[in-house]
Design a protein around this motif. Structure first.
Motif, PDB file in Angstrom:
ATOM      1  N   GLY A  10       5.893  -0.017  -1.538  1.00 13.61           N
ATOM      2  CA  GLY A  10       5.725  -1.297  -0.381  1.00 13.61           C
ATOM      3  C   GLY A  10       7.211  -0.266   0.359  1.00 13.61           C
ATOM      4  O   GLY A  10       8.100   0.450  -0.163  1.00 13.61           O
ATOM      5  N   MET A  11       6.620  -0.810   2.079  1.00 15.32           N
ATOM      6  CA  MET A  11       7.575  -0.537   2.905  1.00 15.32           C
ATOM      7  C   MET A  11       8.985  -1.525   2.715  1.00 15.32           C
ATOM      8  O   MET A  11       9.977  -1.605   4.067  1.00 15.32           O
ATOM      9  CB  MET A  11       6.822  -0.165   3.726  1.00 15.32           C
ATOM     10  N   SER A  12       9.029  -2.708   2.387  1.00 19.10           N
ATOM     11  CA  SER A  12       9.813  -3.685   2.456  1.00 19.10           C
ATOM     12  C   SER A  12      10.177  -4.098   4.160  1.00 19.10           C
ATOM     13  O   SER A  12      11.087  -4.244   4.619  1.00 19.10           O
ATOM     14  CB  SER A  12      11.231  -3.318   2.607  1.00 19.10           C
ATOM     15  N   ARG A  13       9.050  -4.528   4.986  1.00 22.64           N
ATOM     16  CA  ARG A  13       9.026  -4.561   6.153  1.00 22.64           C
ATOM     17  C   ARG A  13       9.898  -6.026   6.608  1.00 22.64           C
ATOM     18  O   ARG A  13      10.696  -5.710   7.426  1.00 22.64           O
ATOM     19  CB  ARG A  13       7.837  -4.273   6.591  1.00 22.64           C
ATOM     20  N   ARG A  14       9.729  -6.820   5.735  1.00 25.90           N
ATOM     21  CA  ARG A  14      10.435  -7.766   6.071  1.00 25.90           C
ATOM     22  C   ARG A  14      12.005  -7.980   5.727  1.00 25.90           C
ATOM     23  O   ARG A  14      12.556  -8.715   6.391  1.00 25.90           O
ATOM     24  CB  ARG A  14       9.510  -9.177   5.191  1.00 25.90           C
ATOM     25  N   MET A  15      11.861  -6.976   4.678  1.00 23.06           N
ATOM     26  CA  MET A  15      13.756  -6.957   4.154  1.00 23.06           C
ATOM     27  C   MET A  15      14.293  -6.199   5.092  1.00 23.06           C
ATOM     28  O   MET A  15      15.657  -6.724   5.394  1.00 23.06           O
ATOM     29  CB  MET A  15      13.937  -6.651   2.776  1.00 23.06           C
ATOM     30  N   GLY A  16      13.660  -5.566   5.919  1.00 24.77           N
ATOM     31  CA  GLY A  16      14.189  -4.521   7.677  1.00 24.77           C
ATOM     32  C   GLY A  16      14.797  -3.328   6.157  1.00 24.77           C
ATOM     33  O   GLY A  16      14.972  -1.843   6.805  1.00 24.77           O
ATOM     34  N   GLU A  17      14.626  -3.175   4.779  1.00 22.73           N
ATOM     35  CA  GLU A  17      15.512  -1.621   4.253  1.00 22.73           C
ATOM     36  C   GLU A  17      14.145  -2.362   2.700  1.00 22.73           C
ATOM     37  O   GLU A  17      13.717  -3.184   2.754  1.00 22.73           O
ATOM     38  CB  GLU A  17      17.125  -1.732   3.729  1.00 22.73           C
ATOM     39  N   ASN A  18      14.680  -0.867   2.499  1.00 21.99           N
ATOM     40  CA  ASN A  18      14.440  -0.862   0.910  1.00 21.99           C
ATOM     41  C   ASN A  18      14.464  -1.992  -0.235  1.00 21.99           C
ATOM     42  O   ASN A  18      15.933  -1.204  -0.634  1.00 21.99           O
ATOM     43  CB  ASN A  18      13.877   0.695   0.609  1.00 21.99           C
ATOM     44  N   THR A 187      12.313 -11.740   1.858  1.00 22.78           N
ATOM     45  CA  THR A 187      13.342 -11.471   2.917  1.00 22.78           C
ATOM     46  C   THR A 187      14.757 -11.681   2.455  1.00 22.78           C
ATOM     47  O   THR A 187      14.914 -11.398   1.110  1.00 22.78           O
ATOM     48  CB  THR A 187      12.494 -12.491   3.797  1.00 22.78           C
ATOM     49  N   PRO A 188      15.669 -10.837   3.535  1.00 26.06           N
ATOM     50  CA  PRO A 188      16.562 -11.565   2.802  1.00 26.06           C
ATOM     51  C   PRO A 188      16.805 -12.576   2.548  1.00 26.06           C
ATOM     52  O   PRO A 188      17.966 -13.234   1.596  1.00 26.06           O
ATOM     53  CB  PRO A 188      17.589 -11.109   3.744  1.00 26.06           C
ATOM     54  N   GLU A 189      16.730 -13.735   2.539  1.00 21.21           N
ATOM     55  CA  GLU A 189      16.929 -15.171   2.541  1.00 21.21           C
ATOM     56  C   GLU A 189      16.344 -15.309   0.571  1.00 21.21           C
ATOM     57  O   GLU A 189      16.537 -15.613   0.164  1.00 21.21           O
ATOM     58  CB  GLU A 189      16.127 -16.384   3.278  1.00 21.21           C
ATOM     59  N   ASP A 190      15.370 -14.778   0.482  1.00 19.98           N
ATOM     60  CA  ASP A 190      14.699 -14.748  -0.625  1.00 19.98           C
ATOM     61  C   ASP A 190      15.297 -13.518  -2.126  1.00 19.98           C
ATOM     62  O   ASP A 190      15.600 -14.387  -2.627  1.00 19.98           O
ATOM     63  CB  ASP A 190      13.441 -13.865  -0.498  1.00 19.98           C
ATOM     64  N   PHE A 191      16.046 -12.767  -1.219  1.00 19.31           N
ATOM     65  CA  PHE A 191      16.841 -12.024  -2.052  1.00 19.31           C
ATOM     66  C   PHE A 191      18.421 -12.563  -2.558  1.00 19.31           C
ATOM     67  O   PHE A 191      18.823 -13.274  -3.191  1.00 19.31           O
ATOM     68  CB  PHE A 191      16.759 -10.839  -0.946  1.00 19.31           C
ATOM     69  N   GLU A 192      18.773 -13.219  -1.276  1.00 20.66           N
ATOM     70  CA  GLU A 192      19.694 -14.417  -1.424  1.00 20.66           C
ATOM     71  C   GLU A 192      19.220 -15.353  -2.346  1.00 20.66           C
ATOM     72  O   GLU A 192      19.956 -15.841  -3.788  1.00 20.66           O
ATOM     73  CB  GLU A 192      20.224 -14.930  -0.812  1.00 20.66           C
TER      74      GLU A 192
END
Length: 198
Positions: A10-18, A187-192
């Motif tokens: 996937g392209m990780s669009r919602r994360m903004g980076e891989n 998303t970054p929030e999911d990652f945190e």
């Protein structure tokens, strides 16, 4: 024999980076997730690459995995699932569809799902094993190989949900006390949030 299909294209669009290259538990998120899958004892692991394949491929070195490149990765998750199924061993009796951004799922959860699948498969050809946490469906989902053609014919771009919905009688629910089966990182929030749950 069961094949784990690990979706890493996937392209990780919602994360903004891989997101798969982000650090997690002393490794990248892809490596952590993959090592948990490998530790489950599943017989075959097929990693589907696409976006950023040249950056992800070195992370797979030294790990007992087969890789396949999905040139249609931008069309959605289903194309990667199909690429993985096509690359799996012909004798595979089941496909465990794994998301590569779920590093909190421990090997014992994968093992429990594989065990239930093997037990049910002895009694019934059409089996779909799905984990649940507090009545919410999670991942990974295991499909018996009898669904292979149905999965390969799927034109819904975002995964196997239509096959699950069309075969509800075949779904075996596995209740788990661990919410990890619901916790991905889009998303970054999911990652945190993954770190708060670790």
């Amino acid at each position: 024999m069961i094949s784990a299909i690990v979706l890493a294209a996937g392209m990780s669009r919602r994360m903004g980076e891989n997101k798969l290259l982000r650090a997690f538990a002393g490794k990248t998120m892809l490596e952590t997730t993959l090592d948990h899958i490998l530790a489950s004892g599943v017989e075959e692991v097929v990693v589907v690459l696409g976006h950023d394949a040249e950056r992800l491929r070195p992370l797979l070195q030294g790990r007992a995995v087969k890789t396949v490149f999905n040139p249609d990765y931008a069309t959605g998750m289903t194309a990667s699932i199909q690429a993985g199924i096509r690359a799996a061993a012909a004798e595979s009796e089941g496909f465990m569809i794994c998301l590569s951004d779920m590093p909190l799922i421990q090997p014992d959860i994968y093992r429990a799902l594989l065990s239930v699948f093997s037990e049910k498969k002895r009694l019934e050809a059409r089996v779909i094993v799905q984990p649940f946490f507090e009545n919410t469906a999670g991942n990974p989902v295991i499909f018996s190989a009898v669904f292979k053609n149905e999965l390969l014919a799927l034109d819904f771009p975002e995964g196997c949900k239509p096959v699950v919905q069309a075969n509800r009688h075949a779904v075996v629910r596995v209740e788990t006390p661990d919410p990890a089966v619901l916790r991905d990182a889009d998303t970054p929030e999911d990652f945190e949030a993954l770190f708060r749950s670790e």
